[in-house]
Design an enzyme around this catalytic site. Structure first.
Site, PDB file in Angstrom:
ATOM      1  CG  ASP A  72      92.226  47.575  42.085  1.00 61.00           C
ATOM      2  OD1 ASP A  72      91.690  48.176  43.048  1.00 61.00           O
ATOM      3  OD2 ASP A  72      93.127  48.097  41.396  1.00 61.00           O
ATOM      4  CB  SER A  73      86.424  47.975  41.013  1.00 59.84           C
ATOM      5  OG  SER A  73      86.248  48.274  42.383  1.00 59.84           O
ATOM      6  N   GLY A 128      80.430  54.941  46.733  1.00 57.40           N
ATOM      7  CA  GLY A 128      81.420  55.522  45.821  1.00 57.40           C
ATOM      8  C   GLY A 128      80.819  56.518  44.841  1.00 57.40           C
ATOM      9  CE1 TYR A 129      84.793  59.293  42.225  1.00 59.78           C
ATOM     10  CE2 TYR A 129      85.319  56.990  42.661  1.00 59.78           C
ATOM     11  CZ  TYR A 129      85.683  58.312  42.648  1.00 59.78           C
ATOM     12  OH  TYR A 129      86.942  58.673  43.053  1.00 59.78           O
ATOM     13  CE  LYS A 151      76.978  49.037  42.085  1.00 58.15           C
ATOM     14  NZ  LYS A 151      77.668  49.696  43.187  1.00 58.15           N
ATOM     15  NE  ARG A 192      83.018  45.330  43.202  1.00 57.28           N
ATOM     16  CZ  ARG A 192      82.407  46.513  43.205  1.00 57.28           C
ATOM     17  NH1 ARG A 192      81.118  46.591  43.415  1.00 57.28           N
ATOM     18  NH2 ARG A 192      83.086  47.619  42.992  1.00 57.28           N
TER      19      ARG A 192
END
Ligand code: ITT
Length: 196
Positions: free
Chosen positions: A68-69, A152-153, A174, A180
């Protein structure tokens, strides 16, 4: 060993799967099964990974890796946090979530704010025992999105010590620094200790 990645998010499955593959760990994901969705009602990342992992480990009787992030923004008192994927509504797109965050920052007269990406991971075994880890990536969010990679962001997140957004990083680059990636390295070390 075959591990179920408890996610339907293709970006996440790719990021996690690539690492597991290099270690010779086979994996599948929720895209390969027709199972009801686990509850995700916790108020913390740790509660959510526990809920997800134990739900699927019991249903499918395999080791389950769940994560969960989310993005924690200082100027917004920690929002969107555990609500990151549904920030602009239950069916919101990445773009809508990101635009809402930009709007809230602008309403406060800000063009940036310190922020962190946070990730919790848990592996739960069919006997219900589990391992968990945490990874954090510090940086800031900006109000002018840049870059076409990631998800996402990523287009508004600038990691500490850089001027590029995460959407301007290659997947490999990344993975090496991400929340993650860090949580995954830690949980894999714990897993290796357990099976050794
Ligand atoms: P699953 O529940 O199926 O795994 P999800 O996208 O809903 O997929 P999360 O509940 O962990 O996953 O929500 C995380 C949200 O936080 C995600 O949708 C993004 O909006 C944001 N996020 C997490 N990690 C990110 C990253 O590396 N880059 C950009 N945004 C990220």
């Amino acid at each position: 060993m075959r591990v179920l990645i408890a996610s339907k998010n293709r970006h996440k499955i790719k990021e996690i799967g690539e690492k597991l593959k290099t270690l010779g760990i086979e994996f599948c994901s929720l895209l390969d099964f027709d199972v009801p969705e686990a509850p995700e009602t916790g108020t913390t990342f740790l509660e959510n990974v526990y809920q997800k992992s134990s739900f699927y480990a019991e249903k499918l009787n395999v080791p389950v890796l769940s994560d969960d992030s989310g993005l924690v923004v200082e100027a917004l008192d920690g929002l969107p946090g555990v609500h990151s994927s549904r920030f602009a509504g239950s069916k919101a797109t990445d773009r809508e979530n990101l635009m809402k965050l930009i709007r809230l920052l602008k309403e406060k007269g800000l063009s940036e704010s310190p922020a962190s990406f946070v990730c919790f991971m848990m592996i739960t075994f069919p006997d219900k025992k589990g391992l968990w880890s945490e990874g954090v990536l510090k940086g800031k969010v900006i109000v002018e999105p840049r870059g076409g990679r990631g998800f996402g962001y990523d287009p508004i997140f600038v990691p500490e010590g850089d001027t590029r957004t995460l959407a301007e990083y290659s997947t490999d680059e990344k993975n090496r620094i991400s929340h993650r990636g860090r949580a995954l390295d830690k949980i894999i070390n714990l897993l290796m200790e357990r099976v050794r």
